[in-house]
Design an enzyme around this catalytic site. Sequence first.
Site, PDB file in Angstrom:
ATOM      1  CG  MET A   1      -1.860   1.216   1.275  1.00  0.00           C
ATOM      2  SD  MET A   1      -3.036   1.142   2.634  1.00  0.00           S
ATOM      3  CE  MET A   1      -1.975   1.509   4.029  1.00  0.00           C
ATOM      4  CB  CYS A   2       2.429   3.322  -2.171  1.00  0.00           C
ATOM      5  SG  CYS A   2       3.705   2.067  -1.933  1.00  0.00           S
ATOM      6  N   GLY A   3       0.835   5.723  -1.240  1.00  0.00           N
ATOM      7  CA  GLY A   3      -0.011   6.870  -1.544  1.00  0.00           C
ATOM      8  C   GLY A   3       0.554   7.639  -2.723  1.00  0.00           C
ATOM      9  NE  ARG A  32      -3.140   4.751  -0.205  1.00  0.00           N
ATOM     10  CZ  ARG A  32      -3.947   3.697  -0.265  1.00  0.00           C
ATOM     11  NH1 ARG A  32      -5.000   3.615   0.551  1.00  0.00           N
ATOM     12  NH2 ARG A  32      -3.718   2.728  -1.127  1.00  0.00           N
TER      13      ARG A  32
END
Length: 298
Positions: A1-3, A32
């Site tokens: 999960m990344c932003g 995130r």
Amino acid sequence: MCGIVGLFLKDKTLEPRLGALLSDMLVTMTDRGPDSAGIAIYGPSEKGAGKITVQSADPKADFKGLGAALSKTIDAKAAVRVRATHAVISVAAAKLKAARAALAELRPGITVMGSGESVEIYKEVGLPKDVAARFGIGKMSGTHGIGHTRMATESAVTTFGAHPFSTGPDQCLVHNGSLSNHNNLRRGLIHAGLRFDTENDTEVAAAYLSHKLAEGKNLGDALESGLGDLDGFYTFVVGTKSGFGVLRDPIACKLAVMAETDEYVAFGSEYRALVGLPGIENARVWEPEPATVYFWEH
């Protein structure tokens, strides 16, 4: 999960606020991905002028006297502007290739983050608010930019594993997801003459698009090609000197939302990244469709 965040400005009066708006968007996405963060800013460019953004683990030693040494080596003026662990080296556009080669000899500890006529890329380990403050992103102006805050899943937490990845002039990419065929793609791209600095799958995606752009495709067509060649789960936001593009894989399980007004186009992994933008209450807001290319150009 990344932003992921991105902002493409249509209204020139907003350009002095690009860094501040983009930083605020990225800070909202901190939970995130708290491992590392990065931002690419596409700023003003002058005809015939180029720049190289570099990073050093020992900036005091590596940046001292760099401008004079580089100027002498390439027989052309090179100006160095230091921003913490990064520096932006300004040279004639025709000298960019020579300057990059000279840097490897003069300062082996320096890593090139990106180069071109307009892009500057800043990334480090740490929270988005700290990375943005460290480099003074909030005071930067420009036409468009992209940002990323990372939660590492398949590689180490390092500056070089942070996004954006840049593999071509004025090109960069941020990514949420993972590619399943990046090793095969990497081998093919190396055979085609591209080089890689990390084992990160995102660098492969960036290099793939750079390769397609070098073949003469525009950003939209390059992204369209990726739908047939890139396997895995991904949401990409891409920047070029004049363009801004978005692509999600055919399953599209990674969150994404976009907004458009007469003043800008914006992207966020979640809507909360967009709520601070001017006029967002009047924007057209939508979830980008799976396997659909979106891109805008100045």
